[in-house]
Design an enzyme around this catalytic site. Structure first.
Site, short mmCIF file in Angstrom:
data_model
loop_
_atom_site.label_atom_id
_atom_site.label_comp_id
_atom_site.label_asym_id
_atom_site.label_seq_id
_atom_site.Cartn_x
_atom_site.Cartn_y
_atom_site.Cartn_z
N GLU A 165 -5.58 -3.81 -12.79
CA GLU A 165 -5.27 -4.84 -13.47
C GLU A 165 -6.23 -5.75 -14.07
OE1 GLU A 165 -0.97 -5.54 -10.62
OE2 GLU A 165 -2.35 -7.12 -11.15
N GLU A 272 3.55 2.80 -8.46
CA GLU A 272 4.22 1.64 -8.00
C GLU A 272 5.93 1.46 -8.46
OE1 GLU A 272 0.04 -0.91 -7.83
OE2 GLU A 272 1.81 -1.99 -8.08
O1 G3I Z 1 -0.23 -11.41 5.44
C1 G3I Z 1 0.25 -12.75 5.29
C2 G3I Z 1 0.65 -13.51 6.36
O2 G3I Z 1 -0.22 -13.67 7.57
C3 G3I Z 1 1.43 -14.84 6.26
O3 G3I Z 1 1.91 -15.36 7.26
C4 G3I Z 1 2.31 -14.79 4.94
C5 G3I Z 1 3.17 -15.83 4.34
O4 G3I Z 1 2.44 -16.45 3.36
O5 G3I Z 1 1.74 -13.76 3.82
C6 G3I Z 1 1.31 -12.60 4.13
O6 G3I Z 1 0.65 -12.16 3.03
C7 G3I Z 1 1.34 -11.70 2.22
C8 G3I Z 1 1.15 -10.42 1.85
O7 G3I Z 1 1.98 -9.79 0.77
C9 G3I Z 1 1.64 -9.52 3.10
O8 G3I Z 1 2.87 -9.66 3.33
C10 G3I Z 1 1.38 -12.43 0.76
O9 G3I Z 1 1.52 -13.87 0.81
C11 G3I Z 1 1.81 -12.02 -0.56
O10 G3I Z 1 1.36 -12.63 -1.57
C12 G3I Z 1 1.51 -10.32 -0.49
O11 G3I Z 1 2.48 -10.02 -1.59
C13 G3I Z 1 2.02 -8.83 -2.05
C14 G3I Z 1 1.49 -9.06 -3.62
O12 G3I Z 1 1.20 -7.36 -4.03
C15 G3I Z 1 0.12 -9.72 -3.80
O13 G3I Z 1 -0.03 -10.03 -5.02
C16 G3I Z 1 3.17 -7.60 -2.04
O14 G3I Z 1 3.61 -7.64 -0.61
C17 G3I Z 1 2.84 -6.56 -2.62
O15 G3I Z 1 4.11 -5.72 -2.78
C18 G3I Z 1 2.19 -6.57 -4.06
O16 G3I Z 1 1.76 -5.52 -4.63
C19 G3I Z 1 1.23 -5.49 -5.83
C20 G3I Z 1 0.54 -4.20 -5.90
O17 G3I Z 1 -0.64 -4.52 -4.88
C21 G3I Z 1 -0.32 -4.31 -7.32
N1 G3I Z 1 0.77 -4.40 -8.49
C22 G3I Z 1 1.82 -5.23 -8.33
C23 G3I Z 1 2.17 -5.37 -6.88
C24 G3I Z 1 3.48 -6.36 -6.95
O18 G3I Z 1 2.87 -7.63 -7.30
#
Ligand code: G3I
Length: 367
Positions: A165, A272
């Protein structure tokens, strides 16, 4: 009590029907179990899924993964923040568990991702003095990170999303104004691919992005890819993230993107895939009072038709598409339940919240 023959006939008929349906579902379920997406598409391309360590520990999800998919992508475990939380400390446990599961079951693994503007660790862009690091320091940190992560999984991960990205969402701009770009200019992209290729010359290296079917974004991604290919940067493919909806893309735009990018002689993967039942929104928000998140029969049909449409294109271009990966396993857990509308249930995948195949599944496998 008068014996109503007609009623008895009706009753027995419906018992037979029920029995038949049950049998049918059971046999269909067996069919699903015995033959999965990976089998229906064995002559086309691998079918992958994004996973978390938790989903692999759940017997039901693990069984579904093994019956349907032959490639895994870590949803979060291999991103720079989670895997490299401190400059001198890596957290390998989650990533190791996903690679070990894949090794144990003969599944491919796509690494995701080595250089991104999100989920970066706090130490990355700052020096010990708290000030922003120089280009030299940041590129050294990028090299050390890429070398350490790729070397650990060499021979176990066949492909990597090296840069994710980097194109700006604003059509009037080219590269995203991230800290990578502010500190290193365009060089961070070239260097990331060179470092990755040096660490594993056999790994298939991808540039990965979203909205790549929108003409204005497609052209800017094409511009970046052509620059890298012309400069003989070791890039092997482009990942279309495919966070689509029942509203977009249309077939023409999807085909144009596949043709445009593959004309550069690089591979194309769907990395994805999920198809939301809601129109795309850029900014996060909360569910509005009275706003519905029901999965109506009409929405399910539209979604099944969209899945059928895009998979026909994938099959038609099987010579350039070298993999299709879904972003999450089932509607039970999808990032789209928290984005862009917090707390709005979405149903973007082929398996429902009980891990059962949806109408869309049958449209995808019955071709
Ligand atoms: O691991 C922490 C945890 O310790 C904490 O308690 C919790 C509460 O805030 O957050 C957890 O981290 C989260 C992480 O996912 C793991 O679950 C982050 O807040 C959350 O922002 C993160 O979201 C991920 C996101 O990327 C981040 O931008 C999504 O699961 C994931 O599906 C998403 O994937 C992205 C691809 O990598 C790139 N393309 C877009 C796609 C969707 O956004």
């Amino acid at each position: 009590m008068s014996i109503n023959l007609k009623k008895i006939k009706q009753l027995s008929l419906c018992i037979i029907l029920q029995g038949g349906l049950l049998l049918n579902n059971r046999s269909t379920a067996q069919t699903v179990q015995s033959k999965g997406l990976k089998d229906y598409y064995k002559d086309y391309f691998p079918i992958g899924v994004a996973v978390s360590p938790q989903s692999l520990k759940d017997p039901q999800q693990a069984a579904l993964i093994l019956s349907q998919f032959n490639s895994l992508t870590p949803e979060n475990a291999m991103k720079m923040g989670p895997i490299h939380p401190e400059e001198n400390r890596y957290y390998w446990k989650d990533a190791d568990s996903i690679v070990a599961f894949a090794q144990a079951h003969g599944l491919r693994v796509r690494g995701h991702n080595l250089c991104w503007h999100e989920q970066t660790p706090d130490w990355l862009f700052k020096g010990a003095d708290g000030k922003q690091v120089t280009k030299e320091v940041l590129l050294k940190r990028l090299k050390d990170h890429i070398t350490a992560v790729i070397s650990r999984y060499k021979g176990k991960i066949y492909a990597w999303d090296v840069v994710n990205e980097a194109i700006d969402d604003d059509n009037s701009k080219f590269l995203r104004n991230s800290l990578w770009y502010q500190i290193c200019g365009e060089d961070f992209i070239v260097k990331a691919f060179e470092y990755a290729h040096e660490a594993d010359p056999n790994a298939v290296l991808f540039y990965n992005d979203y909205n790549t079917e929108r003409p204005e974004k497609r052209e800017r991604v094409y511009q970046l890819l052509k620059k890298l290919v012309d400069a003989k940067v070791p890039i092997n493919g482009v990942g279309l993230q495919a966070h689509w909806s029942i509203y977009e893309p249309d077939q023409k735009d999807l085909i144009e993107t596949i043709k445009r990018f593959s004309s550069l002689g690089i591979k194309v993967q769907i990395t994805e895939l999920d198809i939301s039942i809601y129109p795309w929104e850029k900014n996060k928000r909360s569910l509005r009072p009275g706003e519905s998140d029901a999965y109506t029969a009409d929405l399910e049909k539209k979604q099944a038709d969209k899945y059928a449409e895009v998979f026909k294109v994938f099959r038609d271009y099987k010579n350039v598409i070298s993999g299709v990966t879904f972003w999450n396993i089932s509607d039970k857990h999808t990032w789209l339940d928290e984005y862009p509308v917090i707390g709005r249930k979405n149903y973007p995948l082929l398996f429902d919240q009980n891990f059962q195949p949806k109408k869309a599944y049958w449209q995808v496998v019955n071709f």
